[in-house]
Design an enzyme around this catalytic site. Structure first.
Site, PDB file in Angstrom:
ATOM      1  N   LYS A 111      23.853  95.371  -9.725  1.00  0.00           N
ATOM      2  CA  LYS A 111      23.306  96.688  -9.384  1.00  0.00           C
ATOM      3  C   LYS A 111      24.417  97.637  -8.942  1.00  0.00           C
ATOM      4  O   LYS A 111      24.351  98.836  -9.214  1.00  0.00           O
ATOM      5  CB  LYS A 111      22.238  96.542  -8.302  1.00  0.00           C
ATOM      6  N   LYS A 194      12.977  90.217 -24.305  1.00  0.00           N
ATOM      7  CA  LYS A 194      12.059  90.148 -23.165  1.00  0.00           C
ATOM      8  C   LYS A 194      11.319  91.467 -23.028  1.00  0.00           C
ATOM      9  O   LYS A 194      11.930  92.534 -23.066  1.00  0.00           O
ATOM     10  CB  LYS A 194      12.842  89.851 -21.877  1.00  0.00           C
ATOM     11  N   LYS A 197       9.584  96.855 -18.906  1.00  0.00           N
ATOM     12  CA  LYS A 197       9.423  98.307 -18.831  1.00  0.00           C
ATOM     13  C   LYS A 197      10.680  99.001 -18.337  1.00  0.00           C
ATOM     14  O   LYS A 197      10.862 100.186 -18.559  1.00  0.00           O
ATOM     15  CB  LYS A 197       8.232  98.671 -17.957  1.00  0.00           C
TER      16      LYS A 197
END
Length: 331
Positions: A111, A194, A197
């Site tokens: 991240k 996969k 969203k």
């Protein structure tokens, strides 16, 4: 009876990947275990959702959970922020967690790489909050995907460290729960391996999608020009179509299109039409239940309140015990 804890971030609607990856197993699992399913709204704050979006997403996930078959009479389903004891346990656990070990977490480093302008303390402390979610109910088992295995291992480390420092055998060391079977992995309509969203919303089939939306999405799914020789290996996008069909269609339907592919007679338009109808039929009971629940705020609110009460009762006991073990006492 084992205690099982699982949470999901409220980032919108649940999709077929969520259903086959965990939800259908949760439905079975709640019959034989003491289950706590929570909507992790504190965790979602690391991405700074707007207040309106956050509340709407929490409600949508709660409705999708119930529509899919999570029974509030069998399981405890609650919103994370309705149980503030998790924040106190996070603080107490964090006193024995070291910055260096948090900085080495793979998901934190990823991240930092992907969003260098939003490296907040919540991201760094994410594993401690996750550990508190699990240890709050003294879980035996935690359903986790590959991307969460390190966090579960850290939870075990934090629990064992607490027990060692205070000379107790209080926290259990929870183990990963794989449901005793190979999990079905649902790919995306965009050719990705996969359904997610976060990568491409158009690649997802949501449990709440209307039939017309499902048909439109499936017909736009990535494919190719077709095989040029018998039994030719499938491209990833074509593997995805067959994987989706294997999940929702009859074995006879799947075998029919497998034969058409292997004999170079496949017509992807026909396959997509069949796949779309099979997905519509598969999701129809859930979709109809979602529509019912969306118009029944009284029931949704009652489920959330009752779940919070049950979760707080469990959390109160744990936090009270931890305070006593540490030496925090009321005068």
């Amino acid at each position: 009876m084992d205690t099982v804890v699982s949470g999901i971030r409220p980032t919108g609607f649940l999709h077929l990947g969520n259903y086959f990856g965990a939800l259908r197993n949760f439905i079975k699992m709640q019959n034989d275990n003491n289950c706590f399913f929570f909507i992790a709204d504190y965790h979602s704050l690391t991405t700074h959702p707007t207040p309106a979006d956050l509340h709407t997403n929490i409600k949508n996930v709660l409705i999708d959970y119930l529509a899919a078959g999570i029974d509030p009479e069998k399981s405890t389903i609650y919103v994370q922020s309705d149980v503030p004891q998790v924040c106190e346990l996070t603080t107490l656990l964090s006193m024995n967690v070291y910055v260096g070990e948090l900085q080495r977490v793979a998901s934190f480093k990823e991240k930092v790489r992907r969003q260098p302008n939003n490296v907040n303390a919540g991201l760094l402390n994410y594993p401690v909050l996750m550990a508190a979610d699990i240890l709050l109910h003294r879980a035996d088992k935690v359903p986790v995907g590959k991307d969460q295995e390190q966090h579960l291992e850290m939870t075990r480390d934090f629990a064992q460290r607490f027990n060692h420092i205070y000379g107790v055998d209080y926290f259990k060391l929870p183990v990963a729960y794989n449901f005793g079977q190979q999990l079905v992995k649902i790919p995306g309509l965009d050719g990705s391996t996969k359904m997610s969203k976060s990568d491409n919303e158009a690649s997802c089939i949501y449990l709440s999608d209307e039939p017309t939306v499902i048909r439109k999405k499936v017909m736009k799914a990535v494919s190719d020009s077709g095989p040029t020789e018998p039994n030719q290996p499938k491209a990833q996008a074509i593997e995805n179509l067959f994987a989706l069909m294997a999940a929702v269609s009859s074995p006879e339907t799947l075998a029919f299109f497998e034969e058409k592919y292997n004999t170079c007679q496949i017509r992807y338009g026909d396959m997509k039409k069949q796949l779309a109808e099979d997905i519509v039929n598969f999701t129809a009971p859930i979709y109809e239940r979602i529509k019912e629940l969306r118009s029944n705020d009284e029931y949704i609110n009652r489920v959330a309140r009752q779940g919070a009460e049950k979760a707080r009762a469990s959390a109160d006991q744990t936090v009270g015990n931890v305070r006593e073990i540490i030496g925090i006492k009321h005068f």
